[in-house]
Each structure stands twice: as C-alpha cells, then as structure tokens.
Design an enzyme around this catalytic site. Structure first.
Site, PDB file in Angstrom:
ATOM      1  N   LEU A  29      11.757  -2.108  -3.073  1.00 23.01           N
ATOM      2  CA  LEU A  29      10.414  -2.681  -3.080  1.00 23.01           C
ATOM      3  C   LEU A  29      10.121  -3.434  -4.361  1.00 23.01           C
ATOM      4  O   LEU A  29       9.359  -4.402  -4.351  1.00 23.01           O
ATOM      5  CB  LEU A  29       9.366  -1.577  -2.885  1.00 23.01           C
ATOM      6  N   ARG A  85      11.495  -3.925  -8.836  1.00 24.15           N
ATOM      7  CA  ARG A  85      12.329  -3.513  -9.948  1.00 24.15           C
ATOM      8  C   ARG A  85      11.723  -4.006 -11.243  1.00 24.15           C
ATOM      9  O   ARG A  85      11.276  -5.151 -11.350  1.00 24.15           O
ATOM     10  CB  ARG A  85      13.744  -4.084  -9.791  1.00 24.15           C
ATOM     11  N   GLY A  86      11.667  -3.135 -12.223  1.00 27.06           N
ATOM     12  CA  GLY A  86      11.181  -3.495 -13.541  1.00 27.06           C
ATOM     13  C   GLY A  86      12.259  -3.260 -14.572  1.00 27.06           C
ATOM     14  O   GLY A  86      13.421  -2.992 -14.244  1.00 27.06           O
ATOM     15  N   ASP A  99      -5.022   6.783 -19.473  1.00 23.96           N
ATOM     16  CA  ASP A  99      -4.665   5.369 -19.274  1.00 23.96           C
ATOM     17  C   ASP A  99      -5.337   4.837 -18.016  1.00 23.96           C
ATOM     18  O   ASP A  99      -4.720   4.160 -17.198  1.00 23.96           O
ATOM     19  CB  ASP A  99      -3.151   5.208 -19.188  1.00 23.96           C
TER      20      ASP A  99
END
Length: 351
Positions: A31, A33-34, A150
């Site tokens: 789905l 990719r980083g 965060d």
C-alpha cells in the site's frame, strides 16, 4: 514517522509485495513505502478480513532498524492498551521468521491534513462533531495512562463523513513504554529518532515547546490547535524558523477564531481558546470536560434548529457530505514510514 506519499492513479499497477506472507496473514499488495517501513494490505484467513500490516522497509540495514525500534514497540504497546471507536485498532504484533510486524485495522478514507491542505473548510458544526469524538478518544487514552503527545491532522484519519480515527502512537507515553535511556521524555528537542525531531512543532503545547514536563493537558492543547485550523483554515502560528515557531507557541496567543471569521460561533471559539491556553491549569482539566462542552454546543444547535423546523436528518454533521475525494482512498500514507523492533521486544507486546 508519516511519509508524504500520494495515492497512485487508478491506472497504476499495484506494487508487487516484497513478501507473500507474514505470520498467518497473506500479503495482497503493498500500500505504501516510506524511508523506514512498508505498509501492506493483508488478509487474515482465519477471520476472513482484510487488515493493514506494518513492517520494515526491506531496504533498511540492521543498524537502521535498531534506530527505530523503540518507536515501533511503543506504538504497538500504547495502542494495544486502547479500545475505542475513534482510535485505530491493533489486532496483533509479533515476529515471524525474522519479520517484525504490527497488524491493524484497515481504514478507508483520507488523512485530515490532506483534506485541510486541499482547501476543504469544515462547517462549524462538523468541526464540533469531529473534535468531540477525538476528545472522547483522548479521554479514553488518558484514563489508561496513555498520552499521545503528537496530536495533529496527519495523525487523524477521516473515515466516511465525520468519523475520525486517532492514529500513530509512536511517541506516546504509556505505562508499558520502552524508555530511551538517552532522552528526557518530556523534552521535544530530545524526542529524536536519529537526528529528526519527533512531534510536529505547529501543534506542540507550550510546555513541549519549552521542554517542560507534560501531562494529559498537552494533548488537549494540541487538539485545540487542530480544531483552530479546522475552523479558520490556517494554523494558529506561522514561521519559517522552527525556533521562532516554538517561541510563538510558548509565549504568544493567536487571535480567537471568531475574530478572524465572523461566521464562526463564539461558543466554539471559546472552546478552542480555552483548550489552547498557555498555562495548562487554565485549560480543560480533562479531555472529557472538553468533549462535554462540545456536546453541549451540538445539543443547543440541534434544539435551535428543531425550533426552526429544520428536519432532524439535516442536523447530522455527516448530512453535509464531503468532497468526493474524501471517500475511497486507502489509508496507507500515514503508516508507510514505520519502525522496526527486535524479536524479543516485540514478543513482549503479547504478554
């Protein structure tokens, strides 16, 4: 840890997964990719459902995986303590054949930051409805000792018209958190993975910005900053310099939303400004109290509209609808930069 990935065009061929199976889960396709990790669309053959699988980017070296392991473990541990309709659900976390993974709820929709960046303006009542649900989700987390730390639009995923999901507990403080021996957990400057600041300065509380200890009220401030942006269409503070931005957050009060846009009800403006008070003791004591104020506002609006003989169905925040692009987009961008964990640490998650 969110990667700035975009939805591929309809004609694009789905990415070929690097894996065919993780644990009992079959991998359908990649789905997103980083830099740090990958998110796969998986299928649970036992329960017959699709889910999202977060694991390492195959290109990471062992040293790089180790660098991110604390954040990965903490995300699973913090999220695993929670069960709320407006918090993403963690199904499983483990290591299989050397692959560390987190299996979680597969969401369809769009991140709140992408909606805001596209120029979408939320009607005030819709803002109240969305933030009420998020405040209730934070109250659930706080009651279990989890502080998100965060809260920001990129960590709020919109499913359907007005159903938010709070995601990414990677830097959350929780009772079962794995501590970084070299960091002060309250200091935003030391909330680092490698040399990268964790947490987003635009939504940090004044105490985070000045390195002071934080508690549940830091999440209340951040949620107020998100609500401010949803109402006004811009962030409370702006600066090209991160240092200057932190100074503004710490010491300067932004103009109230209704002062920038007369169409914004003063009641909602007041809720925002209370949540964003510089001094924690001036904010809502709990996220529950913020949620109650928002609920009271919505009830008053509903009663007023009934008095005007407006159909009940028109009172639903979802009845306004949303732009077509808010629907049908797969939730993977925000999860595509994940961290890795050592095998023994990941197994501890299941105890």
């Amino acid at each position: 840890m969110n990667a700035p990935l975009s939805t591929p065009p309809a004609s694009a061929t789905p990415a070929t997964p690097a894996l065919s199976r993780i644990g009992r889960f079959y991998i359908t396709r990649e789905l997103g990719r980083g830099t740090v990790g990958c998110v796969y669309l998986g299928h649970d053959p036992v329960l017959g459902r699709d889910l999202a699988i977060k694991t390492y980017n195959p290109r990471l070296t062992p040293v790089e995986r180790n660098r991110y392991e604390h954040q990965f473990i903490n995300e699973a541990r913090a999220s695993g303590l929670l069960s709320h309709p407006h918090i993403v659900t963690i199904y499983d976390a483990s290591v299989e054949n050397g692959e560390t993974y987190i299996a979680m709820e597969y969401l369809r929709g769009r991140e709140l930051n992408k909606l805001l960046d596209s120029g979408y303006r939320f009607p005030p009542d819709e803002v109240a409805s969305v933030v009420w649900k998020l405040a209730d989700a934070l109250n659930h987390a706080h009651q279990r000792g989890v502080i998100h730390r965060d809260v920001k639009p990129a960590n709020i995923f919109m499913v359907g018209d007005d159903q938010p999901k709070l995601v990414d507990f990677g830097i959350a403080r929780s009772p079962n958190r794995v501590a970084d021996k070299n960091a002060n957990p309250d200091d935003p400057v030391t909330l680092l993975i490698g040399n990268r600041l964790l947490g987003t300065p635009n939504y940090m509380s004044p105490e985070q910005a000045t390195g002071k200890p934080v508690d549940e009220r830091t999440d209340i401030y951040s949620l107020g900053a998100v609500m401010y942006e949803m109402l006004v269409g811009r962030k409370p503070f702006h600066s090209e310099s991160a240092e200057k931005l932190l100074q503004l957050i710490a010491y300067k009060a932004p103009p109230a939303p209704h002062e920038l846009d007369a169409r914004i009800p003063e009641a909602l403006s007041g809720i925002v400004m209370k949540a964003m008070s510089k001094r924690p003791e001036k904010r809502y004591e709990t996220a529950e109290k913020m949620a109650l104020d928002l609920k009271r506002y919505l009830v008053r609006q509903r009663r007023a509209r009934r008095g005007m003989k407006i159909p009940v169905e028109a009172l639903s925040t979802g009845g306004r609808g949303m732009p077509a692009q808010r629907h049908g987009l797969l939730y993977w961008a925000g999860w595509a930069s994940l961290a890795g964990a050592a095998a023994i640490a990941a197994r501890l998650l299941l105890r």
